[in-house]
Every structure is written in C-alpha cells, then in structure tokens.
Design a protein around this motif. Sequence first.
Motif, PDB file in Angstrom:
ATOM      1  N   ALA A   1    -164.791   8.279 -58.214  1.00  0.00           N
ATOM      2  CA  ALA A   1    -165.490   7.920 -59.436  1.00  0.00           C
ATOM      3  C   ALA A   1    -165.028   6.539 -59.903  1.00  0.00           C
ATOM      4  O   ALA A   1    -163.929   6.084 -59.563  1.00  0.00           O
ATOM      5  CB  ALA A   1    -165.191   8.951 -60.522  1.00  0.00           C
ATOM      6  N   PRO A   2    -165.860   5.863 -60.671  1.00  0.00           N
ATOM      7  CA  PRO A   2    -165.421   4.587 -61.261  1.00  0.00           C
ATOM      8  C   PRO A   2    -164.236   4.811 -62.191  1.00  0.00           C
ATOM      9  O   PRO A   2    -164.028   5.903 -62.718  1.00  0.00           O
ATOM     10  CB  PRO A   2    -166.653   4.123 -62.049  1.00  0.00           C
ATOM     11  CG  PRO A   2    -167.807   4.833 -61.408  1.00  0.00           C
ATOM     12  CD  PRO A   2    -167.259   6.160 -60.988  1.00  0.00           C
ATOM     13  N   ARG A   3    -163.454   3.739 -62.374  1.00  0.00           N
ATOM     14  CA  ARG A   3    -162.305   3.764 -63.265  1.00  0.00           C
ATOM     15  C   ARG A   3    -162.405   2.579 -64.222  1.00  0.00           C
ATOM     16  O   ARG A   3    -162.653   1.442 -63.780  1.00  0.00           O
ATOM     17  CB  ARG A   3    -161.000   3.687 -62.457  1.00  0.00           C
ATOM     18  CG  ARG A   3    -159.750   3.616 -63.302  1.00  0.00           C
ATOM     19  CD  ARG A   3    -158.480   3.625 -62.469  1.00  0.00           C
ATOM     20  NE  ARG A   3    -158.256   2.424 -61.695  1.00  0.00           N
ATOM     21  CZ  ARG A   3    -157.056   1.930 -61.369  1.00  0.00           C
ATOM     22  NH1 ARG A   3    -155.962   2.543 -61.827  1.00  0.00           N
ATOM     23  NH2 ARG A   3    -156.931   0.867 -60.624  1.00  0.00           N
ATOM     24  N   LEU A   4    -162.208   2.847 -65.512  1.00  0.00           N
ATOM     25  CA  LEU A   4    -162.257   1.774 -66.506  1.00  0.00           C
ATOM     26  C   LEU A   4    -161.057   0.850 -66.326  1.00  0.00           C
ATOM     27  O   LEU A   4    -159.911   1.294 -66.299  1.00  0.00           O
ATOM     28  CB  LEU A   4    -162.249   2.368 -67.912  1.00  0.00           C
ATOM     29  CG  LEU A   4    -162.246   1.378 -69.073  1.00  0.00           C
ATOM     30  CD1 LEU A   4    -163.551   0.604 -69.142  1.00  0.00           C
ATOM     31  CD2 LEU A   4    -162.003   2.115 -70.399  1.00  0.00           C
ATOM     32  N   LEU A   5    -161.329  -0.454 -66.213  1.00  0.00           N
ATOM     33  CA  LEU A   5    -160.275  -1.463 -66.101  1.00  0.00           C
ATOM     34  C   LEU A   5    -160.086  -2.232 -67.411  1.00  0.00           C
ATOM     35  O   LEU A   5    -158.977  -2.370 -67.916  1.00  0.00           O
ATOM     36  CB  LEU A   5    -160.619  -2.479 -65.011  1.00  0.00           C
ATOM     37  CG  LEU A   5    -160.748  -2.019 -63.573  1.00  0.00           C
ATOM     38  CD1 LEU A   5    -161.193  -3.197 -62.707  1.00  0.00           C
ATOM     39  CD2 LEU A   5    -159.431  -1.435 -63.083  1.00  0.00           C
ATOM     40  N   ILE A   6    -161.208  -2.764 -67.916  1.00  0.00           N
ATOM     41  CA  ILE A   6    -161.213  -3.681 -69.052  1.00  0.00           C
ATOM     42  C   ILE A   6    -162.287  -3.235 -70.020  1.00  0.00           C
ATOM     43  O   ILE A   6    -163.390  -2.867 -69.601  1.00  0.00           O
ATOM     44  CB  ILE A   6    -161.523  -5.127 -68.598  1.00  0.00           C
ATOM     45  CG1 ILE A   6    -160.526  -5.637 -67.576  1.00  0.00           C
ATOM     46  CG2 ILE A   6    -161.625  -6.063 -69.806  1.00  0.00           C
ATOM     47  CD1 ILE A   6    -159.153  -5.938 -68.118  1.00  0.00           C
ATOM     48  N   TYR A   7    -161.995  -3.250 -71.320  1.00  0.00           N
ATOM     49  CA  TYR A   7    -162.999  -2.962 -72.343  1.00  0.00           C
ATOM     50  C   TYR A   7    -162.925  -4.030 -73.434  1.00  0.00           C
ATOM     51  O   TYR A   7    -161.939  -4.763 -73.522  1.00  0.00           O
ATOM     52  CB  TYR A   7    -162.827  -1.553 -72.920  1.00  0.00           C
ATOM     53  CG  TYR A   7    -161.523  -1.345 -73.668  1.00  0.00           C
ATOM     54  CD1 TYR A   7    -160.365  -1.001 -72.980  1.00  0.00           C
ATOM     55  CD2 TYR A   7    -161.457  -1.483 -75.048  1.00  0.00           C
ATOM     56  CE1 TYR A   7    -159.167  -0.812 -73.663  1.00  0.00           C
ATOM     57  CE2 TYR A   7    -160.275  -1.296 -75.727  1.00  0.00           C
ATOM     58  CZ  TYR A   7    -159.122  -0.955 -75.033  1.00  0.00           C
ATOM     59  OH  TYR A   7    -157.947  -0.771 -75.706  1.00  0.00           O
ATOM     60  N   ASP A   8    -163.972  -4.085 -74.233  1.00  0.00           N
ATOM     61  CA  ASP A   8    -164.068  -5.132 -75.259  1.00  0.00           C
ATOM     62  C   ASP A   8    -163.814  -6.513 -74.647  1.00  0.00           C
ATOM     63  O   ASP A   8    -163.180  -7.366 -75.272  1.00  0.00           O
ATOM     64  CB  ASP A   8    -163.078  -4.877 -76.396  1.00  0.00           C
ATOM     65  CG  ASP A   8    -163.476  -3.690 -77.269  1.00  0.00           C
ATOM     66  OD1 ASP A   8    -162.616  -3.181 -78.000  1.00  0.00           O
ATOM     67  OD2 ASP A   8    -164.652  -3.283 -77.195  1.00  0.00           O
ATOM     68  N   ALA A   9    -164.281  -6.694 -73.434  1.00  0.00           N
ATOM     69  CA  ALA A   9    -164.255  -7.953 -72.682  1.00  0.00           C
ATOM     70  C   ALA A   9    -162.878  -8.361 -72.156  1.00  0.00           C
ATOM     71  O   ALA A   9    -162.788  -8.975 -71.088  1.00  0.00           O
ATOM     72  CB  ALA A   9    -164.837  -9.105 -73.499  1.00  0.00           C
ATOM     73  N   SER A  10    -161.812  -8.029 -72.898  1.00  0.00           N
ATOM     74  CA  SER A  10    -160.510  -8.578 -72.513  1.00  0.00           C
ATOM     75  C   SER A  10    -159.334  -7.632 -72.655  1.00  0.00           C
ATOM     76  O   SER A  10    -158.188  -8.038 -72.417  1.00  0.00           O
ATOM     77  CB  SER A  10    -160.225  -9.844 -73.329  1.00  0.00           C
ATOM     78  OG  SER A  10    -160.180  -9.549 -74.712  1.00  0.00           O
TER      79      SER A  10
END
Lengths: 108, 117
Positions: free
Chosen positions: A43-52
């Motif tokens: 599955a995909p994994r979140l790396l970065i949120y809110d751009a930075s």
Amino acid sequence: EIVLTQSPAILSLSPGERATLSCRASQSVSSYLAWYQQKPGQAPRLLIYDASNRATGIPARFSGSGSGTDFTLTISSLEPEDFAVYYCQQRSNWPPYTFGQGTKLEIK
Amino acid sequence: EVQLVESGGGLIQPGGSLRLSCAASGFTVSSNYMSWVRQAPGKGLEWVSVIYSGGSTYYADSVKGRFTISRDNSKNTLYLQMNSLRAEDTAVYYCARVRDGNWFDPWGQGTLVTVSS
C-alpha cells in the motif's frame, strides 16, 4: 477539477545520488499537497503532508517544498529502499482528493 | 497500533455486487474522515469515496450511483457496497483514514476486486 502533473515519469539514479521529483497543479492548491511512496505489492505510505511536513517515522533525507502550483519532493541521498513509485495528492473542494500519475524512481 | 484490514474482494461477474469491509484498530472510525482509494492493475491511484465524521458521503463521478460507503460504529468498521460492477472497476481497493480531512494515513493492505465473466 484540479489536475496534478508529475515529472519525470521515470527517474533513473544511483544510490547516494540526490533525487528531485516535481508535481505541478493546474491551479493553486495553497499548501494542501502530500507525497506518498509505494513499493511493489504494498500500500502507499504517507511521506510528506502540508507540502513540507514529514510524516511520523519518515527519514530526514526526505523533504518537500513548494506552494501554490509547483511542488518538489527531494531525497537528499538515495538509499536502496527508496526506489519505488512516488505520488503527489492534493485536497480541494471538488473532487476533494486527486493524485498525480506517479514518478517511478528506478536504479540506474 | 493504528491499523486497517480490508476484506471482501474477489472475482465477480459484470453487473454483480460486492461489499468490501475495512476493520480498524487503534482509533475510532466514526471520529475520523474515512476513504476508499483504488488502483487498477499497473495504474495509478484513484480516489473513490469518503465519509466524513459527521456522516456526509461523497463519491467520484465514476462510481456515483453504484457504490455506497458506510460504517458500523459498533464494529469500528468501514464498508463499500459496490453494485452494477463493470470491468473498469477491476482494481485493488484500499481503505484509508483521512488525517485532518486532507491526507491518507494509514492505508490498509488492499483487497483485489476482479470484474470479469
């Protein structure tokens, strides 16, 4: 509808090199942009949120920048486990969520 | 530990129906936005549906009128009822919590739906 365009489609680099992935929005998304990593069969994994902002547990070699329509994911020094497909995603009024088409980061 | 586990995928004929389940642990489904995202074989990610904590639901145009998202608070489980299935619905379906209403984290492991005669 906001369209996200990622470039390049395929990026061939060697371990230890710096990777720069781009995501361009068809209209401003402010800083409502995230980056995900997906490895084969996972599955995909979140790396970065809110751009930075790095998600929990994400190594410091991953960084995100940009606002408005142009965004960048940078991996400062590639590790063998970083070779994967990367997607950007935005949040807007409608449709509420869209993804870019992905950038495949492959070993040169 | 925050975790999502999907089930219910399989092979179904065109025009058929299927219900996917997503069991959550480590957090409360009803207190969060929850979503389904799908990925056709060899393709990218496509948002399918979202249910807000207040109960409002929204769908991608490609599934509107055919799919229904819901949750069972007592079971802490998210569902996706899929009717009138088409070949183009063939995909791995992921459930995900929508953090801050914006970002998908975490994701379940996915369940494969194959629509074929």
